[in-house]
Scaffold this motif. Structure first.
Motif, short mmCIF file in Angstrom:
data_model
loop_
_atom_site.label_atom_id
_atom_site.label_comp_id
_atom_site.label_asym_id
_atom_site.label_seq_id
_atom_site.Cartn_x
_atom_site.Cartn_y
_atom_site.Cartn_z
N HIS A 232 68.13 -40.12 64.43
CA HIS A 232 67.31 -38.87 65.09
C HIS A 232 65.92 -39.25 65.62
CE1 HIS A 232 67.17 -34.40 65.80
NE2 HIS A 232 65.85 -34.88 65.62
N THR B 37 67.13 -33.08 60.03
CA THR B 37 68.02 -34.12 59.48
C THR B 37 67.45 -34.28 58.09
OG1 THR B 37 68.33 -35.01 61.71
CG2 THR B 37 68.96 -36.28 59.91
N GLY C 134 73.22 -39.98 62.77
CA GLY C 134 71.67 -39.33 63.19
C GLY C 134 71.56 -39.48 64.49
#
Length: 213
Positions: free
Chosen positions: A103, A119, A17
């Motif tokens: 993320h 995501t 991520g």
């Protein structure tokens, strides 16, 4: 339970991520930090706004893939006997949430990332593909009409939660139902600034990938 494998894959989910796709694309091909332009977010929407359709489409695809790949690591845990089948959803959610946190707070980019919508999409695509398929259609329909990614994302998130109330989309595990509503609430919360701009008529529209100028 193979605890070292589980911990290692959970860390891997966060690291997946944390790949700052928008930041790296902006730096490598355009010589700029995407976080210093547009909305200041290192995500697909801001990439569309600042860099255009092709970079935006690429960033979105990779960010979706990050969420899907990280969530799918739970299947590796299951196949290796580290978890039981009835635990799969819990570890899918754990891996997906870690990817989203990665993320938003990427270790590879000074913990300054994006909002994690793409995501989240990848995460839920790995868990409930049929429900997400309908939500993608809703997202695209709202986007085609409005050109507001924020509005499209919030609408799709609420749609995901409500769809799960229908028998055809109701998950076997009630946890996913509740998670859907929490996810919708979080999407609305993280887009509260966008909501203000939408109400004021100052929200930026994005160029649609399928439309030519």
């Amino acid at each position: 339970m193979n605890l070292p494998l589980i911990i290692g894959l959970l860390v891997a989910a966060y690291l997946l991520g944390s790949i700052p796709t928008a930041l790296w694309v902006g730096q490598r091909f355009f010589g700029l930090d995407i976080r210093e332009h547009g909305s200041g977010n290192a995500g697909a929407t801001n990439t569309f706004r600042v860099l255009g359709k092709k970079p935006g489409s690429f960033v979105m695809a990779i960010d979706v893939l990050k969420g899907w790949a990280a969530t799918s690591l739970a299947q590796v845990m299951l196949s290796q006997g580290a978890i039981r089948s009835e635990q799969l959803l819990y570890f899918q959610l754990a891996c997906g949430i870690l990817a989203i946190l990665g993320h938003i707070y990427p270790i590879f980019a000074g913990f300054r990332g994006g909002k994690g919508v793409a995501t989240v999409l990848g995460m839920m695509l790995a868990i409930a593909p049929a429900t997400v398929g309908v939500c993608i259609l809703v997202f695209l329909a709202v986007l085609a009409v409005s050109q507001y990614v924020s509005l499209s994302s919030m609408t799709a998130g609420v749609t995901f939660a409500l769809l799960q109330l229908l028998p055809a989309f109701r998950p076997q595990n009630p946890l996913l139902l509740w998670f859907g509503f929490v996810l919708a609430a979080l999407l609305i919360y993280t887009h509260r600034a966008n909501i203000g701009r939408l109400r004021a008529g100052t929200e930026s529209r994005v160029p649609l990938p399928w439309k030519r100028k």
